[in-house]
Structures are given as C-alpha cells and as structure tokens.
Design an enzyme around this catalytic site. Structure first.
Site, PDB file in Angstrom:
ATOM      1  N   ASP A 103       0.838  -1.195   0.000  1.00  0.00           N
ATOM      2  CA  ASP A 103       0.000   0.000   0.000  1.00  0.00           C
ATOM      3  C   ASP A 103       0.877   1.250   0.000  1.00  0.00           C
ATOM      4  OD1 ASP A 103      -2.176  -1.674   0.185  1.00  0.00           O
ATOM      5  OD2 ASP A 103      -2.316  -1.507   2.361  1.00  0.00           O
TER       6      ASP A 103
HETATM    7  N1  URA Z   1      -1.317  -5.970   3.820  1.00  0.00           N
HETATM    8  C1  URA Z   1      -1.819  -4.720   3.765  1.00  0.00           C
HETATM    9  O1  URA Z   1      -2.895  -4.450   4.290  1.00  0.00           O
HETATM   10  N2  URA Z   1      -1.103  -3.780   3.120  1.00  0.00           N
HETATM   11  C2  URA Z   1       0.104  -4.019   2.549  1.00  0.00           C
HETATM   12  O2  URA Z   1       0.697  -3.098   2.012  1.00  0.00           O
HETATM   13  C3  URA Z   1       0.613  -5.322   2.617  1.00  0.00           C
HETATM   14  C4  URA Z   1      -0.115  -6.290   3.259  1.00  0.00           C
END
Ligand code: URA
Length: 236
Positions: A103
């Site tokens: 993310d």
């Molecule tokens: N899980 C998430 O919620 N975000 C990420 O970036 C990676 C794993």
C-alpha cells in the site's frame, strides 16, 4: 541490442561514469578486441571483458528497494509517485515492475524485477513464499487474535490461509502471510476490530530487507539473495 556502457552499468557494480572511464582507457574488450565506443551496440551474448576478466552479463535485473511511505507500487500512476521513480538511472530498464504490491503508506522490502518467471515464483499462492511484516495497531493485541489469524480469517473475498501473528508488545507484532491480497493485513485486523497504524515488510521468502538501505534506496540483489527469495522459510 543495448549500448555497451548501459549494459555494463546495469550489472550494478559500476556507475555509468565509471564504465565510460574504463572504456575510454581501453580496458574493455568485446569479443577480444578493445572497444573504445561506449555507444557500441551489444546483445549481451558477446564475450565482454574488463582488464581481461570476462564479465558475466546478467540478462535480467532484480532490485531490492526499501520502499518509503507515499509511493504507490505500480509501474505508472496518473496522480501519485511510483516506486519506479526511486530507481536510479543506471538501473532503469524497460520491463522493470514491482513484484507484488505494498500500500502507499506501507514501508519496507519491495522487489523490482524484469524477470517475469521470478515474480511468478515468489507471488503465486501455491508457492507458499512467506512474507513477514512488522505491524503497529491502535488497540492492544490479544491471544484471541493470534488464534483467529492461525485459524484463517474470513474476508469478503474468501477465507485467508492460516497466518502467524507474533505479539512483540501491546501494540506491535509480526505477521507472516503466504499470500498477498489487497489490503490483506489491514482487513484481517479490521475483522478483529483493530486498525493498523503502521506496516513495514521485513522479508520475502528467506530474504530480509538489507538494513543498510535507507528508505527510498535500492540495489541489485545477488544470485544468493535470489535463491533466498524463493525459499519457503523465513529468515533467522
Ligand atoms: N497488507 C496490507 O494491508 N497492506 C500491505 O501493504 C501489505 C499487506
């Protein structure tokens, strides 16, 4: 076909400027002959040597990136900065893409590669390559959450595989997943009534993020590290 200086610099040992200096000094040979033209087109199949020592040209490039906050893990984005913008010019190549997503606000280990087969190996759920994250949450972590993670949490898009949650302190833990669905960790904690406030990927397979890399920095990984990346165990 690629320029000789670009090909040599893309191997990660030398900068483009250093490569040019070696070429100008007559220290680089192609097929046994001194080559003083940095723009000479080569395919990578030729025998290239520096000071008489053959250079093994790696056809693919795989980089380890310490992803900072605020970058999206896409090759292109109309609005946000992408992780590819963090790659220094000597490693920029057509076809380089992030193997897996983090993310925008997640930090830590990202692999950028132009090797589709490698990306498939580390991402395909069937391969069970573990990904470890350090997570910080807004409410205290509980043993009940550890059990729920281990049993497999039901998300809107189906059951998660069993995951491991290790509690480090009241608000921090380590989560190990063998899959990578959209916002998976945030959604798993959401099911437990808890919000994730920070998320940092520590490792993929047996390959841990190199702590010498500052946020935003990247470097090519070695052949040994590539082998670690494919392994199903987590680093010691
Ligand atoms: N899980 C998430 O919620 N975000 C990420 O970036 C990676 C794993």
């Amino acid at each position: 076909m690629e320029r000789l200086d670009k090909l040599l610099a893309s191997q990660g040992m030398l900068s483009r400027r250093e490569v040019r200096e070696l070429i100008a000094a007559g220290r680089v040979t192609v097929e046994g002959g001194v080559e003083k033209r940095p723009e000479r087109k080569v395919s990578g199949q030729e025998t290239i040597a520096v000071d008489g020592l053959p250079v093994t040209v790696q056809k693919t490039l795989t980089l380890m990136l310490h992803k900072p906050r605020g970058y999206v893990s896409a090759a292109r984005d109309a609005r946000d900065k992408t992780v590819l913008e963090l790659v220094p010019p000597q490693y920029r190549r057509k076809g380089l893409f992030p193997a897996g997503r983090l993310d925008k606000d997640t930090t830590g280990l990202m692999i950028l590669t132009d090797d589709g087969a490698l990306a498939h190996e580390i991402l395909a759920p069937k391969r069970h390559v573990p990904k470890r994250y350090r997570v910080t949450v807004d409410l205290p972590l509980t043993e009940e959450m550890v059990t729920r993670f281990a049993e497999g949490i039901a998300l809107k898009d189906g059951m998660c595989r069993p995951a491991r949650l290790e509690i480090l302190s009241e608000h921090t833990g380590i989560v190990t997943l063998q899959e990578g669905r959209y916002h998976q960790i945030k959604r798993m904690f959401g099911c437990c009534g808890v919000a994730v406030t920070a998320l940092h990927r520590l490792s993929m397979g047996a390959l841990a993020l190199d702590e010498a890399l500052a946020p935003g920095e990247c470097r090519p990984i070695t052949a040994e590290e590539q082998a670690l990346l494919r392994q199903q165990r987590v680093p010691e």
